[in-house]
Design a protein around this motif. Structure first.
Motif, short mmCIF file in Angstrom:
data_model
loop_
_atom_site.label_atom_id
_atom_site.label_comp_id
_atom_site.label_asym_id
_atom_site.label_seq_id
_atom_site.Cartn_x
_atom_site.Cartn_y
_atom_site.Cartn_z
N ILE A 1 -4.94 -11.89 40.98
CA ILE A 1 -4.85 -11.62 42.41
C ILE A 1 -6.26 -11.38 42.93
CG2 ILE A 1 -3.94 -10.06 44.17
CD1 ILE A 1 -1.85 -9.15 42.00
N VAL A 2 -6.61 -12.05 44.03
CA VAL A 2 -7.89 -11.81 44.69
C VAL A 2 -7.59 -11.41 46.13
CG1 VAL A 2 -10.13 -12.73 45.35
CG2 VAL A 2 -9.06 -13.50 43.23
N LEU A 3 -7.85 -10.14 46.46
CA LEU A 3 -7.59 -9.63 47.79
C LEU A 3 -8.77 -9.89 48.71
CD1 LEU A 3 -6.12 -6.13 46.82
CD2 LEU A 3 -4.85 -8.22 47.35
N VAL A 4 -8.49 -10.48 49.87
CA VAL A 4 -9.54 -10.70 50.87
C VAL A 4 -9.12 -10.06 52.19
CG1 VAL A 4 -10.35 -12.84 49.81
CG2 VAL A 4 -8.64 -12.95 51.63
N CYS A 5 -10.11 -9.63 52.93
CA CYS A 5 -9.88 -9.04 54.24
C CYS A 5 -11.03 -9.45 55.15
CB CYS A 5 -9.80 -7.53 54.13
SG CYS A 5 -9.49 -6.71 55.72
N SER A 6 -10.72 -9.69 56.41
CA SER A 6 -11.75 -10.15 57.34
C SER A 6 -12.81 -9.09 57.62
CB SER A 6 -11.11 -10.62 58.65
OG SER A 6 -10.36 -9.57 59.23
N CYS A 7 -12.54 -7.82 57.35
CA CYS A 7 -13.56 -6.80 57.61
C CYS A 7 -14.67 -6.84 56.55
CB CYS A 7 -12.94 -5.41 57.67
SG CYS A 7 -12.64 -4.63 56.08
N ASN A 8 -14.34 -7.35 55.35
CA ASN A 8 -15.31 -7.42 54.25
C ASN A 8 -15.95 -6.08 53.94
OD1 ASN A 8 -15.04 -10.11 53.44
ND2 ASN A 8 -16.41 -10.81 55.06
N GLY A 9 -15.26 -4.99 54.25
CA GLY A 9 -15.80 -3.66 54.01
C GLY A 9 -15.70 -3.25 52.55
N GLY A 10 -16.45 -2.22 52.22
CA GLY A 10 -16.43 -1.69 50.86
C GLY A 10 -15.32 -0.69 50.66
N ALA A 11 -15.33 -0.05 49.51
CA ALA A 11 -14.27 0.88 49.11
C ALA A 11 -14.11 2.05 50.08
CB ALA A 11 -14.53 1.39 47.70
N ASP A 12 -15.16 2.39 50.80
CA ASP A 12 -15.08 3.54 51.68
C ASP A 12 -14.49 3.21 53.05
OD1 ASP A 12 -17.35 1.99 52.15
OD2 ASP A 12 -18.51 3.68 52.92
N VAL A 13 -14.33 1.91 53.38
CA VAL A 13 -13.83 1.58 54.72
C VAL A 13 -12.67 0.58 54.75
CG1 VAL A 13 -15.99 2.10 55.92
CG2 VAL A 13 -15.61 -0.19 55.03
N CYS A 14 -12.48 -0.22 53.75
CA CYS A 14 -11.45 -1.26 53.81
C CYS A 14 -10.16 -0.83 53.12
CB CYS A 14 -11.95 -2.57 53.18
SG CYS A 14 -10.75 -3.91 53.33
N HIS A 15 -9.05 -1.10 53.78
CA HIS A 15 -7.73 -0.73 53.23
C HIS A 15 -7.39 -1.48 51.95
CE1 HIS A 15 -6.88 -4.34 55.59
NE2 HIS A 15 -5.89 -4.54 54.73
N ARG A 16 -8.13 -2.56 51.63
CA ARG A 16 -7.86 -3.28 50.37
C ARG A 16 -7.91 -2.34 49.18
NH1 ARG A 16 -12.28 -7.79 50.04
NH2 ARG A 16 -13.37 -6.11 51.07
N PHE A 17 -8.75 -1.33 49.25
CA PHE A 17 -8.93 -0.46 48.09
C PHE A 17 -7.78 0.55 47.95
CE2 PHE A 17 -12.88 -2.52 48.84
CZ PHE A 17 -13.23 -2.92 47.56
N VAL A 18 -7.07 0.82 49.03
CA VAL A 18 -5.82 1.58 48.92
C VAL A 18 -4.80 0.70 48.19
CG1 VAL A 18 -3.94 2.70 50.19
CG2 VAL A 18 -6.31 2.91 51.02
N LEU A 19 -4.76 -0.58 48.56
CA LEU A 19 -3.87 -1.53 47.89
C LEU A 19 -4.27 -1.73 46.43
CD1 LEU A 19 -1.53 -3.52 47.94
CD2 LEU A 19 -3.05 -5.20 49.02
N VAL A 20 -5.56 -1.77 46.14
CA VAL A 20 -6.03 -1.88 44.76
C VAL A 20 -5.48 -0.71 43.93
CG1 VAL A 20 -8.08 -1.64 43.26
CG2 VAL A 20 -8.11 -3.26 45.16
N ASP A 21 -5.61 0.51 44.45
CA ASP A 21 -5.10 1.68 43.72
C ASP A 21 -3.59 1.59 43.52
OD1 ASP A 21 -7.61 2.81 43.47
OD2 ASP A 21 -7.39 4.08 45.25
#
Length: 146
Positions: free
Chosen positions: A98-118
């Motif tokens: 799985i490769v998660l992408v988001c248009s914000c391209n933010g890091g762990a401190d700002v992008c919700h992708r990292f909540v999904l990663v956890d």
């Protein structure tokens, strides 16, 4: 639980994933990454099964929710989604990568992708880091439209 059975709780759904022993490789990537393993979780155009509800994200962006409140709301959404859309979650894990992408391209401190990663890690996925755009695959973005 039989094939296709719907778990009645998040705990049962999580147990189903752990029992399967899935070791799906999980990555994040810049938005320009493309490939069959791409899952777009962007606010605009992302897969609704995995993307935060618009109202939640807008409340956060308008400053009406703290980062902690947003993350708690998103986790609650993911838990509900796991139970309601188990087929989609199973299809996601079947891919093996799985490769998660988001248009914000933010890091762990700002992008919700990292909540999904956890959240995905709790289901057995193994986070392997960021895939640079230089290593992107050819092909069009599929976004795992399920």
């Amino acid at each position: 639980m039989g094939a296709g059975a719907i778990p009645l709780s998040v705990e049962k759904a999580r147990a189903q994933f752990k029992k399967s022993g899935s070791r799906t490789a999980l990555y994040t990537a810049p938005y320009d990454y493309t490939g069959d393993d791409t899952v777009d979780v962007s606010f605009n155009g992302g897969n609704a099964v995995f993307t935060p509800p618009r109202t939640l994200l807008l409340e956060y962006r308008l400053g009406r929710l703290s980062p902690e409140q947003f993350q708690a709301g998103y986790r609650a959404f993911l838990e509900e989604s796991l139970v309601q859309h188990l087929f989609n979650w199973n299809k996601l894990f079947e891919s093996g990568r799985i490769v998660l992408v988001c248009s914000c391209n933010g890091g762990a401190d700002v992008c919700h992708r990292f909540v999904l990663v956890d959240f995905l890690k709790k289901l057995g996925a193994v986070y392997c880091g960021d895939v640079s755009s230089g290593k992107k695959k050819s092909g069009k973005r599929t976004g795992h439209s399920m």
